[in-house]
Write an enzyme that holds these catalytic residues in place. Structure first.
Site, short mmCIF file in Angstrom:
data_model
loop_
_atom_site.label_atom_id
_atom_site.label_comp_id
_atom_site.label_asym_id
_atom_site.label_seq_id
_atom_site.Cartn_x
_atom_site.Cartn_y
_atom_site.Cartn_z
N VAL A 1 34.95 44.91 43.88
CA VAL A 1 36.09 44.03 44.16
C VAL A 1 35.59 42.66 44.64
O VAL A 1 36.18 41.63 44.29
CB VAL A 1 37.04 44.68 45.19
N GLU B 1 24.82 53.14 47.85
CA GLU B 1 25.59 53.29 49.07
C GLU B 1 26.56 54.46 48.93
O GLU B 1 27.42 54.45 48.06
CB GLU B 1 26.36 52.01 49.37
N LYS C 1 45.51 40.32 54.20
CA LYS C 1 45.89 41.47 53.37
C LYS C 1 45.06 42.65 53.85
O LYS C 1 43.90 42.78 53.48
CB LYS C 1 45.59 41.17 51.90
N CYS D 1 29.66 49.66 56.78
CA CYS D 1 28.80 48.89 55.87
C CYS D 1 27.39 48.81 56.44
O CYS D 1 26.42 48.76 55.70
CB CYS D 1 29.38 47.52 55.64
N GLU E 1 31.44 39.93 52.48
CA GLU E 1 30.70 40.95 53.23
C GLU E 1 30.84 42.24 52.44
O GLU E 1 31.92 42.84 52.42
CB GLU E 1 31.28 41.13 54.64
N SER F 1 34.06 46.36 48.81
CA SER F 1 33.08 46.85 47.85
C SER F 1 32.51 45.72 46.99
O SER F 1 33.12 44.66 46.84
CB SER F 1 33.74 47.89 46.95
P1 NAP Z 1 37.53 47.79 48.38
O1 NAP Z 1 38.15 48.72 47.43
O2 NAP Z 1 36.68 46.72 47.87
O3 NAP Z 1 38.73 47.23 49.25
C1 NAP Z 1 38.57 46.19 50.17
C2 NAP Z 1 39.83 45.36 50.23
O4 NAP Z 1 40.04 44.72 48.97
C3 NAP Z 1 41.09 46.17 50.50
O5 NAP Z 1 41.99 45.42 51.28
C4 NAP Z 1 41.64 46.36 49.10
O6 NAP Z 1 43.01 46.63 49.10
C5 NAP Z 1 41.34 45.01 48.49
N1 NAP Z 1 41.32 45.01 47.02
C6 NAP Z 1 41.18 46.06 46.16
N2 NAP Z 1 41.23 45.62 44.88
C7 NAP Z 1 41.41 44.29 44.92
C8 NAP Z 1 41.50 43.26 43.94
N3 NAP Z 1 41.44 43.55 42.63
N4 NAP Z 1 41.63 41.99 44.34
C9 NAP Z 1 41.68 41.68 45.64
N5 NAP Z 1 41.60 42.60 46.64
C10 NAP Z 1 41.46 43.89 46.28
O7 NAP Z 1 36.62 48.52 49.42
P2 NAP Z 1 36.94 49.79 50.29
O8 NAP Z 1 36.89 50.98 49.41
O9 NAP Z 1 38.17 49.55 51.06
O10 NAP Z 1 35.71 49.76 51.34
C11 NAP Z 1 34.48 50.34 51.05
C12 NAP Z 1 33.42 49.32 50.67
O11 NAP Z 1 33.48 48.16 51.49
C13 NAP Z 1 32.02 49.83 50.83
O12 NAP Z 1 31.25 49.45 49.72
C14 NAP Z 1 31.50 49.13 52.08
O13 NAP Z 1 30.13 49.00 52.20
C15 NAP Z 1 32.19 47.85 52.03
N6 NAP Z 1 32.33 47.30 53.39
C16 NAP Z 1 31.55 46.25 53.76
C17 NAP Z 1 31.63 45.73 55.03
C18 NAP Z 1 30.79 44.57 55.47
O14 NAP Z 1 31.06 43.98 56.48
N7 NAP Z 1 29.76 44.20 54.75
C19 NAP Z 1 32.54 46.29 55.93
C20 NAP Z 1 33.31 47.36 55.53
C21 NAP Z 1 33.19 47.84 54.24
P3 NAP Z 1 43.52 48.16 48.99
O15 NAP Z 1 42.75 48.95 49.95
O16 NAP Z 1 44.94 48.04 49.34
O17 NAP Z 1 43.26 48.57 47.58
#
Ligand code: NAP
Ligand code: MG
Length: 478
Positions: A229, A380, A172, A281, A247, A226
């Site tokens: 999530v 962050e 996804k 990240c 992650e 995040s």
């Molecule tokens: P996010 O909102 O958590 O989204 C990540 C993924 O989860 C997307 O595919 C999103 O889909 C999906 N998602 C959203 N709500 C969900 C739910 N209720 N159930 C299941 N899946 C769901 O994060 P983001 O805003 O895209 O990314 C930013 C964050 O990710 C930052 O905090 C960053 O540090 C972290 N990050 C961490 C790493 C690492 O390797 N540690 C790498 C990259 C990013 P949609 O986008 O379609 O809503």
């Protein structure tokens, strides 16, 4: 309009709903993707299970899987220009960065393709008359939810080792950046990946993502994104007793001692926060400097930082726009709040002339000294904002480095090898770099978080352990 890929078929959502594809370069919609949800997740999980139980994928030997993965890597490199264009337009990142992401995506398939038939079981000494073997087996159907910051690299990081171990996958992608995943699925199929081994369901996180995380038919969920999530995903996984690799975020420190080689350190420190407009990240978002050298070090960093330029992919500058309006508002909120609190601005990069007015461009900003209680010191931002802070001595540096909820990466800059090693050992993080810094890339290097940055390991050979299970087989032969 694009279609999603389930069981080897290209399909729309059963109710024909779609989502617009918007480019952060200019804020304009230029395509549509299907808005898949629970129904399509059911189809995808079923297709993956069939690929394992009755399909060509489940019958392949490890060597054959490795060959397919290698073929995918080659196919990706053959299409590097096209994939670079897709990724740059979808994410807004500079063309050079997008190209690197595609090369790293291919590299994951090369690395895990070569590893697929080198994962051995074990023979365990036991009582007389028994032969005990430890088999290393696929988990089954693995679910992968990835974020929008490095779509192509994330596909490689999570899908390549899962396939190498013989799992069937459901991916996804983030709603903001699904195009490279869809083109990837097409190319992987052309390279010989059997139907059902990879299924891509596009849609919203709270619909398709939540349905996938909660699906009783999956055997592992690998999530990058995040903390908010991630917690929901882990709760969903817990209800089905499914293993979960998380992650999450980071607030990674660059720890600079007075004896550091600044000619080497300064450009790397700036790149580690500017790369991908700070939406990484592993961004080095805290600059911790030994007190006596603070002014001199931040002055050097500020000089480089002030030269940072933000632009469109084609301008190919230091970084591009932020991903979406919410991310732009979030980053500007942090910058405005720190300014309002009187935190000094040491340098700002510039947005290039001629960027489209509807794009999501933010000015990179270096703050310092940032009070240890300020939000910039521990939260962050996920944007091009660097917080500089002085520390008193080695013990204070370690306490400060460990003083956030996160523990993903850290770097120590010092010419004193003993001190560098002591500090590296004391910092709580999944990766620590001495006199270098490794945001992104590093396919070979096991990667993952401690504390709120998550758990489980990706990359390197350790990912193959995460994405497989063991079976202890005890055979009495008398
Ligand atoms: P996010 O909102 O958590 O989204 C990540 C993924 O989860 C997307 O595919 C999103 O889909 C999906 N998602 C959203 N709500 C969900 C739910 N209720 N159930 C299941 N899946 C769901 O994060 P983001 O805003 O895209 O990314 C930013 C964050 O990710 C930052 O905090 C960053 O540090 C972290 N990050 C961490 C790493 C690492 O390797 N540690 C790498 C990259 C990013 P949609 O986008 O379609 O809503
Ligand atoms: Mg987009």
């Amino acid at each position: 309009m694009k279609k999603m890929f389930i069981g080897g078929q290209w399909m729309t959502a059963h109710d024909e709903r779609t989502l617009p594809v918007v480019s952060p370069v200019d804020g304009q919609a230029y395509d549509d993707i299907p808005r898949g949800a629970a129904h399509e997740i059911d189809l995808a999980v079923d297709a993956a299970r069939r690929a394992l139980d009755d399909g060509a994928w489940g019958r392949m030997t490890a060597t054959e899987r490795g060959r397919v993965l290698h073929g995918i890597g080659k196919k990706l490199l053959d299409h590097v220009d096209e994939l670079t264009e897709i990724e740059a337009r979808d994410t807004g990142k500079p063309l050079a960065t997008a190209r690197n992401d595609i090369v790293v995506l291919a590299r994951y398939f090369e690395f895990y393709g070569a590893a697929a038939d080198k994962v051995h079981g074990e023979v365990i000494p036991f009582q007389n008359g028994h032969h005990v073997s430890l088999l290393r087996e696929p988990l089954g159907v693995t679910a992968h939810i990835i974020p929008w910051n490095y779509p192509a690299q994330m596909i490689g990081r999570t899908i390549a080792p899962a396939l190498a171990m013989g799992n069937a996958t459901v991916l996804k992608p983030a709603e903001d950046t699904s195009l490279s995943a869809l083109r990837f699925a097409e190319l992987a199929t052309e390279a010989g990946l059997p139907a059902g081994a990879l299924n891509v369901v596009t849609g919203l996180g709270e619909e398709a993502g939540a349905a996938l995380a909660a699906h009783p038919g999956i055997d592992l969920i690998s999530f990058t994104g995040s903390n908010e999530v991630g917690t929901l995903v882990q709760q969903a996984a817990a209800r089905n007793a499914v293993k979960c690799v998380l992650e999450l975020g980071g607030k990674s420190p660059q720890i600079v001692f007075a004896d550091a080689d600044l000619d080497r350190a300064v450009p790397i420190i700036v790149k580690a926060i500017i790369q991908n407009a700070g939406q990484t990240c592993t961004a080095g978002s805290r600059l911790l400097v030994e007190q006596g050298a603070f002014d001199a070090v931040v002055e050097r960093v500020a000089q480089v930082f002030a030269k940072v330029r933000v632009g469109t992919p084609a301008m190919d500058l230091d970084c591009g726009p932020l991903m979406n309006p919410a991310q732009l508002a979030r980053v500007n909120r942090y910058i405005d709040a720190a300014r309002a609190a009187g935190v000094p601005v040491l340098a700002q990069g510039r947005i290039a002339d001629g960027v489209p007015s509807g794009g999501y461009y933010a000015r990179p900003t270096l703050f310092g000294p940032v009070p240890r209680t300020d939000a910039l010191a521990c939260e962050e931002v996920f944007g091009p904002v660097l917080a500089a802070m002085p520390f008193a001595d080695e013990a204070d540096a370690i306490a400060l480095a460990n003083g956030t909820p996160y523990g993903l990466l850290a770097a120590v800059w010092s010419e004193n090898a003993g001190r560098a090693y002591r500090v590296a050992k004391a910092v709580r993080a999944g990766q620590v770099f001495v006199n270098c810094y490794g945001a992104g890339g590093g396919v070979e290097l096991p990667f993952g978080g401690t504390k709120r940055s998550g758990h489980g390991r990706e990359k390197g050979l350790l990912a193959l352990e995460e994405l497989s299970s063991t079976k202890t087989l005890v055979h009495f032969h008398g």
